[in-house]
Design a protein around this motif. Structure first.
Motif, PDB file in Angstrom:
ATOM      1  N   TYR A  41       0.835  -1.204   0.000  1.00  0.00           N
ATOM      2  CA  TYR A  41       0.000   0.000   0.000  1.00  0.00           C
ATOM      3  C   TYR A  41       0.874   1.260   0.000  1.00  0.00           C
ATOM      4  O   TYR A  41       0.563   2.240  -0.678  1.00  0.00           O
ATOM      5  CB  TYR A  41      -0.925   0.020   1.224  1.00  0.00           C
ATOM      6  N   GLU A  42       1.957   1.210   0.778  1.00  0.00           N
ATOM      7  CA  GLU A  42       2.869   2.355   0.830  1.00  0.00           C
ATOM      8  C   GLU A  42       3.549   2.558  -0.530  1.00  0.00           C
ATOM      9  O   GLU A  42       3.714   3.697  -0.984  1.00  0.00           O
ATOM     10  CB  GLU A  42       3.927   2.151   1.915  1.00  0.00           C
ATOM     11  N   ARG A  89       1.068   4.098  -2.766  1.00  0.00           N
ATOM     12  CA  ARG A  89       0.827   5.511  -2.441  1.00  0.00           C
ATOM     13  C   ARG A  89       1.945   6.403  -2.944  1.00  0.00           C
ATOM     14  O   ARG A  89       1.710   7.558  -3.306  1.00  0.00           O
ATOM     15  CB  ARG A  89       0.655   5.689  -0.929  1.00  0.00           C
ATOM     16  N   SER A  94      -5.227   5.181   0.178  1.00  0.00           N
ATOM     17  CA  SER A  94      -5.131   5.762   1.526  1.00  0.00           C
ATOM     18  C   SER A  94      -6.110   5.089   2.478  1.00  0.00           C
ATOM     19  O   SER A  94      -5.771   4.809   3.644  1.00  0.00           O
ATOM     20  CB  SER A  94      -5.401   7.266   1.464  1.00  0.00           C
ATOM     21  N   HIS A  95      -7.319   4.816   1.989  1.00  0.00           N
ATOM     22  CA  HIS A  95      -8.349   4.185   2.837  1.00  0.00           C
ATOM     23  C   HIS A  95      -7.920   2.786   3.263  1.00  0.00           C
ATOM     24  O   HIS A  95      -7.986   2.439   4.453  1.00  0.00           O
ATOM     25  CB  HIS A  95      -9.658   4.116   2.069  1.00  0.00           C
ATOM     26  N   LYS A 106      -5.087   2.789   5.785  1.00  0.00           N
ATOM     27  CA  LYS A 106      -5.549   3.088   7.138  1.00  0.00           C
ATOM     28  C   LYS A 106      -6.204   1.870   7.778  1.00  0.00           C
ATOM     29  O   LYS A 106      -6.025   1.613   8.977  1.00  0.00           O
ATOM     30  CB  LYS A 106      -6.522   4.265   7.109  1.00  0.00           C
ATOM     31  N   ASP A 148       4.475  12.922   3.311  1.00  0.00           N
ATOM     32  CA  ASP A 148       3.847  11.649   2.953  1.00  0.00           C
ATOM     33  C   ASP A 148       2.792  11.815   1.862  1.00  0.00           C
ATOM     34  O   ASP A 148       2.510  10.878   1.117  1.00  0.00           O
ATOM     35  CB  ASP A 148       3.193  11.014   4.186  1.00  0.00           C
ATOM     36  N   ALA A 149       2.203  13.017   1.783  1.00  0.00           N
ATOM     37  CA  ALA A 149       1.118  13.229   0.825  1.00  0.00           C
ATOM     38  C   ALA A 149       1.614  13.512  -0.591  1.00  0.00           C
ATOM     39  O   ALA A 149       0.903  13.262  -1.566  1.00  0.00           O
ATOM     40  CB  ALA A 149       0.225  14.377   1.302  1.00  0.00           C
TER      41      ALA A 149
END
Length: 249
Positions: A78-79, A82, A92-93, A96, A122-123
């Motif tokens: 996921y990272e 992203r 992002s969902h 989390k 991070d964004a």
């Protein structure tokens, strides 16, 4: 003629490789839909092993590992997804959701500036920041050129009004790009893959254990010595762990 033949062979090879990736990706998706998550992971990982990457591929890999309750690999992919698509809401969902299953709940630093830096860092992917900086530089240059060439009072007034905000945005973007570039050059993000790993006070097996971390925790690598990484958590805690306990994002 020989050069043309080599170009054609290269183009055919690239086309075949792309078709093979698409075939494998669809095969992995079908296996995932059928609930064969382990087989889907094998197919997805075979694509990654051939040096192909995309946000969608990493996202699907994260989903497959999440279904198997392997939070270390789920968060890792996921990272990675992203990083390639920082604005994607689904990534992002799901990230989390995976982080909610992590045993260790690392709190954000109390400092407002530190929290803001981490959030913005991070964004925004480095490529996005570079593209934005380049765009603002071009806009600033165009405004400067127009101010030198245009003589009409109305146009000059409008250009003066626009110039300061554009210049400020360019300088801020450039500063952030340089800071981010230096940070990424000296820090690697990683995810703990072991069920539990002891964090030592120094890079030796007999060193004192200062705390422990569990699978799925994201850490920042700041140094290395022998078979150990020096890591830092976002709450400021530091220590050393064995290298094979984590995988870099």
């Amino acid at each position: 003629m020989k050069t043309l033949l080599l170009i054609l062979l290269f183009a055919v090879g690239v086309l075949y490789g792309q078709q093979q990736v698409e075939y494998l990706f669809e095969k992995g998706n079908d296996l995932y839909k059928d609930g064969s998550y382990e087989k889907a992971i094998e197919v997805y990982e075979s694509i990654v092993a051939n040096d192909y990457e995309s946000a969608e591929l990493y996202y699907n890999l994260g989903n497959a590992y999440y279904k198997l309750r392997d939070m270390g690999h789920a968060i890792l992919y996921y990272e990675r997804a992203r990083e390639l698509a920082p604005g994607d809401a689904d990534i992002s969902h799901n990230l989390k959701l995976a982080e909610l299953r992590v045993v260790d709940k690392v709190q954000s630093p109390p400092s407002f500036l530190q929290r803001t830096w981490q959030t913005v860092r991070d964004a925004l992917a480095l490529d996005y920041v570079a593209a934005l900086t380049l765009f603002l530089r071009m806009v600033t240059s165009v405004v400067i050129i127009l101010r030198l060439l245009m003589s009409r009072a109305g146009v000059q007034k409008w250009l003066r009004f626009v110039f300061s905000p554009v210049l400020i945005l360019f300088v801020l973007s450039l500063c952030f790009f340089v800071l981010r570039l230096n940070y990424d050059a000296s820090h690697d993000q990683a995810v703990v893959m072991s069920d539990r790993v002891e964090i030592k006070s120094s890079p030796t097996p007999d060193a004192q254990t200062v705390f422990a971390l569990h699978e799925g925790v994201k850490v920042t690598i700041t140094d290395q010595a022998d078979q150990y990484y020096r890591i830092q958590l976002k709450d400021g805690k530091i220590g050393w762990l064995i290298q094979n306990a984590v995988e870099k994002i």
